[in-house]
Scaffold this motif. Sequence first.
Motif, PDB file in Angstrom:
ATOM      1  N   ALA A   1      -1.781 -30.627   5.351  1.00 38.09           N
ATOM      2  CA  ALA A   1      -1.416 -29.254   5.694  1.00 38.09           C
ATOM      3  C   ALA A   1      -0.562 -29.215   6.954  1.00 38.09           C
ATOM      4  O   ALA A   1       0.386 -28.440   7.048  1.00 38.09           O
ATOM      5  N   LEU A   2      -0.883 -30.085   7.926  1.00 32.39           N
ATOM      6  CA  LEU A   2      -0.141 -30.062   9.187  1.00 32.39           C
ATOM      7  C   LEU A   2       1.287 -30.543   9.014  1.00 32.39           C
ATOM      8  O   LEU A   2       2.151 -30.251   9.844  1.00 32.39           O
TER       9      LEU A   2
ATOM     10  N   VAL B   1       3.293 -29.512   6.916  1.00 23.83           N
ATOM     11  CA  VAL B   1       4.140 -28.403   6.497  1.00 23.83           C
ATOM     12  C   VAL B   1       4.817 -27.686   7.664  1.00 23.83           C
ATOM     13  O   VAL B   1       6.032 -27.489   7.637  1.00 23.83           O
ATOM     14  N   PRO B   2       4.071 -27.296   8.705  1.00 28.15           N
ATOM     15  CA  PRO B   2       4.767 -26.676   9.835  1.00 28.15           C
ATOM     16  C   PRO B   2       5.859 -27.566  10.396  1.00 28.15           C
ATOM     17  O   PRO B   2       6.845 -27.097  10.941  1.00 28.15           O
TER      18      PRO B   2
ATOM     19  N   PHE C   1       8.020 -27.300   3.071  1.00 30.19           N
ATOM     20  CA  PHE C   1       7.353 -27.595   1.810  1.00 30.19           C
ATOM     21  C   PHE C   1       8.119 -28.635   1.006  1.00 30.19           C
ATOM     22  O   PHE C   1       9.271 -28.928   1.275  1.00 30.19           O
TER      23      PHE C   1
ATOM     24  N   THR D   1      -0.301 -28.308  -3.421  1.00 25.32           N
ATOM     25  CA  THR D   1      -0.342 -27.070  -2.640  1.00 25.32           C
ATOM     26  C   THR D   1       0.781 -26.990  -1.624  1.00 25.32           C
ATOM     27  O   THR D   1       1.062 -25.934  -1.083  1.00 25.32           O
ATOM     28  N   VAL D   2       1.420 -28.113  -1.340  1.00 25.81           N
ATOM     29  CA  VAL D   2       2.535 -28.059  -0.399  1.00 25.81           C
ATOM     30  C   VAL D   2       3.859 -28.255  -1.104  1.00 25.81           C
ATOM     31  O   VAL D   2       4.884 -28.504  -0.481  1.00 25.81           O
TER      32      VAL D   2
ATOM     33  N   ASN E   1      -5.655 -20.852  -9.254  1.00 29.76           N
ATOM     34  CA  ASN E   1      -5.072 -19.580  -8.840  1.00 29.76           C
ATOM     35  C   ASN E   1      -5.139 -18.538  -9.935  1.00 29.76           C
ATOM     36  O   ASN E   1      -5.314 -17.359  -9.669  1.00 29.76           O
TER      37      ASN E   1
ATOM     38  N   PHE F   1      -5.447 -22.864   3.353  1.00 27.88           N
ATOM     39  CA  PHE F   1      -4.699 -22.722   2.110  1.00 27.88           C
ATOM     40  C   PHE F   1      -4.050 -21.355   2.012  1.00 27.88           C
ATOM     41  O   PHE F   1      -2.969 -21.214   1.444  1.00 27.88           O
TER      42      PHE F   1
ATOM     43  N   LEU G   1      -0.913 -21.812   3.595  1.00 30.63           N
ATOM     44  CA  LEU G   1       0.024 -22.596   2.807  1.00 30.63           C
ATOM     45  C   LEU G   1       0.645 -21.752   1.701  1.00 30.63           C
ATOM     46  O   LEU G   1       1.846 -21.783   1.464  1.00 30.63           O
ATOM     47  N   PHE G   2      -0.217 -21.000   1.008  1.00 37.08           N
ATOM     48  CA  PHE G   2       0.303 -20.230  -0.119  1.00 37.08           C
ATOM     49  C   PHE G   2       1.187 -19.081   0.335  1.00 37.08           C
ATOM     50  O   PHE G   2       2.078 -18.661  -0.389  1.00 37.08           O
TER      51      PHE G   2
ATOM     52  N   ASN H   1       3.003 -19.189   3.092  1.00 40.07           N
ATOM     53  CA  ASN H   1       4.014 -19.726   3.998  1.00 40.07           C
ATOM     54  C   ASN H   1       3.846 -19.191   5.415  1.00 40.07           C
ATOM     55  O   ASN H   1       4.817 -18.925   6.112  1.00 40.07           O
TER      56      ASN H   1
ATOM     57  N   VAL I   1      -1.856 -21.856   8.824  1.00 37.16           N
ATOM     58  CA  VAL I   1      -2.185 -23.225   8.432  1.00 37.16           C
ATOM     59  C   VAL I   1      -2.801 -23.966   9.621  1.00 37.16           C
ATOM     60  O   VAL I   1      -3.819 -24.635   9.516  1.00 37.16           O
TER      61      VAL I   1
END
Lengths: 252, 398, 319
Positions: A112-113, A115-116, A120, A199-200, A214, B349, B352-353, B355, B360
């Motif tokens: 997750a980290l 991504v910032p 993506f 998810t990314v 989802n 999440f 993430l979803f 953006n 996050v």
Amino acid sequence: MTGAGMAPRDFLTDRLMLGLVVLVALVLGMPSLKPLFATLFPRLDRPLYEAESFVRLTLDHMALVGASSLAAILLGGGAGIAVTRPWGREFRGLLETVATMGQTFPPVAVLALAVPVMGFGPEPALIALALYALLPVVENTVAGLDGVPAPVLDSARGLGMGPAEMLFRVELPLAAPVILAGIRTAVIINVGTAAIASTVGAKTLGLPIIVGLNGSNQAYVIQGALIVAALAVVIDAGFDRLAGWLNRWSQR
Amino acid sequence: MASRVSLHRFLHNRVALLMALAAAIAAMALPLLGFAPNRLLSGRPVPLWAAVQGFDGAIALLAGLALLATPFLRPTRPGLGLTVAAGGLFTAGLVWLAGAQAAALAQGASAAARTSFASGFWVMAAAGLLTAIDAARRLGLGAVGRMAVGGAIAALVALQLASGHLDALSILKEYANRRDIFADAVLRHAMLVVAALIPTLLIGIPLGIAAHRVQAVGRAVFPVLNVVQTVPSIALFGLLMAPLAALGAMLPGSGISGVGPLPAVIALTLYSLLPIVRNTAVGLDGVPAPVREAARGMGLTPRQIFLRVDLPLALPVFLSGLRITVVQAVGLAAVAALIGAGGLGAIMFQGLFANALDLVLLGAVPVILLAVAADALLSIGIAAATHSIGLLPGKSAP
Amino acid sequence: MIDFERVTKRFGSWTAVDAVSFTVAEGEFRVLIGPSGSGKSTVLRMINRLIPADEGAIRIDGEDIASLKPEELRRRMGYVIQSVGLFPHWTVERNIATVPGLLGWPRARIRDRVTELLELLNLDPRRYRGAYPHQLSGGQQQRVGVARALAAEPRILLMDEPFSALDPITRASLQTELSAIHRRTGTTVVFVTHDMDEALRLGDSIAVMDHGRLIQCATPLDILTRPASPLVRDLVGREEWGLKRLAVETVGDRARRQESVTGEPLAAETPLHRALSEMVARGTERLPVVDGDGQPAGVLHLSDLVRPISGGTVPGGTA
């Protein structure tokens, strides 16, 4: 090795072959199971995940795991070797600190980290997976090289082997089983994390699962989950086989 | 050749040199912060020198200069102590600087503006932290001592958090927006882990003892647990959903459902069994037979032998397994958010979803901190257990 | 051939080797002996530059070893250590072939050399060349270790307590074989041990070290009869000194030439303590002696064994 008692070799062969057969059957045959899923989940309009072929997803998944693992092996192996050489010894403490700290970071958080930092897509996933795979590879490379008996190193030097010869002809072959165990750990973790990487924005076997979660489509979830579970079991059985070969070759 | 010899004479700490170089390059080439007028637009980079103004700037600069000097300090106690201080103060000072600059930027902008940490900050903060911890190791501090150093630096940051100095940073703005949810999520996350630990210990410890006493138990149990460990977590969560949903449909009102905490706890338990069973068995295996013999010879009952001999000697290995289990469970609980179990993973999440990158961070960073804290606490426990049974320093439990 | 000129080595504040000077002649079997920490192993490992000298010079055939590439230097010497250090992942053959391989010998030559060496060390080539180290006993492993050291026909053989970890019977037979190999090949041997009996048995000359200094360098006979210091005397020990004294001379040295007597003869190179044992076993005070060709070479008398030694001090005896 704890585990299979009776006729270990047969059990292992069975596990690998069986798993491979099941995996291939699932990947290729999933579309033909559409009627089955339709009956199990009558309330779903779309009982089969059809946005991407399962073959494509499986191959993409394996490619992501493979590329990140390769990067981790090269970098991690290199770092582990460097830190056990006389000139690199000073950095060993640092490497061990980073590895210990990194081990406690949950893979999903590292993912997750990314991504910032990188946005993506498959790139952050690749970086995150490679970083996470580095840790077991580095730790095991260092442990394996450390485990080469001192008399062996002494006589190798005393006979006139140069540093390169010692590393490639003596140290690495003797450390190979331990290093392989580290690679195995890293790859298995990566197979799981690569699924979450959907998810990314990475296209892997996690995609049907995430889409299914989802959209409350349990069929999608099961399809994705079955294939990725089978993939993980097969890869693990493959490493088991490899470890067995390596053991026989280095000990007998 | 001559210049290399003379440099050798002055250079005492190559690790500090590497860290100092990394910090210097990051200071000059990478942005410290990113400032965006709102969540949708991408931010403009804020380099270090733009943030260094006035008193705060002077403090950070001082610590930074000290960091650059550390490679050349002699490896004596004062020298290394100074290195630890320089690294720690640099990291804490950077956080202070970031907070101050964020507040300054917020004054001239709308409420929707975001100021977040950028790559330069992370590299420099890591460099400071690693310099401090490596110097602590050179001083001879053990694992617990180094954790104390890390804890001290964390405490400096925590102080700043508590004082509200960092509130202008976007991650804290997100926290402010979601204060209750956050607290709830942390609690929920911890509850998931604890809820899974109970059945794990209740099933795993007896199973481990059995595996230690009877070979066949191990031969039956370990292959199964190994396969479970191999299956990716998200797959296991997914595969549990349908059967549990079906079960819930068959037993309405029982609260059994395919989503939510139940499948999460079941899956977490399954994953946690292997380290506990294995380390219980291995820990007991490791009790030297002569010691047990002696106890029997002295007339202790089997129960007394178990309590007074087996338990304390197997404890370090067992606690090691517990440590692996808890750290792993914290991470898995984050993944479980995908099947509706809630917790910090849900925040992560969600970010993430949508953006929403600071969201996050709000989810991911606490997960990491939780895992690190659990690891630290259990490591201290292991060190205490190892010490109390007189294992030599340097000879640690796996 | 090997010259040490005031060689010194320090580890931090501790001086392991203190201004040691000596010369080993070509073909000589030099034993280095001393208590633990005396620096004997350090000296040995300085000959092949595993440990570099801090001061002084070490020359081989006049060449300063510091001017050579370490790997090249070491490939010219054999190196045997106590824990053997065979490469566990290689067969016996590949282990022995290590240095010839590094030197680029053709494969056929290497194969023949391996056969030759296995036979020299009394290991059946057919049985052992494809074996792995873990399949061998400790004594067999060390035989392979010696074979590996001799593979590239080195002129110098360095040995660091090679037989100390073996059982007495294996140790004795390996000592005998090593002596025989030394006589056959004429290799210069530097041998470290802490066992004085081994030193007296094997060495042409013995160098006694203590606290990094060379105390005495002499023949076994002189070490026994003219110890330079109480330490040397203590290393020899008082127990069975007489037997050790006898062991350094042979039957041929003390036989009375012109006499003859009946009975099973002793070979002239038999050490005297064996002859004494033989006399006790047979209950006789005279034994016939034959030379290398089987020709009569005289008679050994018990009284000649007990004959006072010329010069030197006898511990515990009247000088």
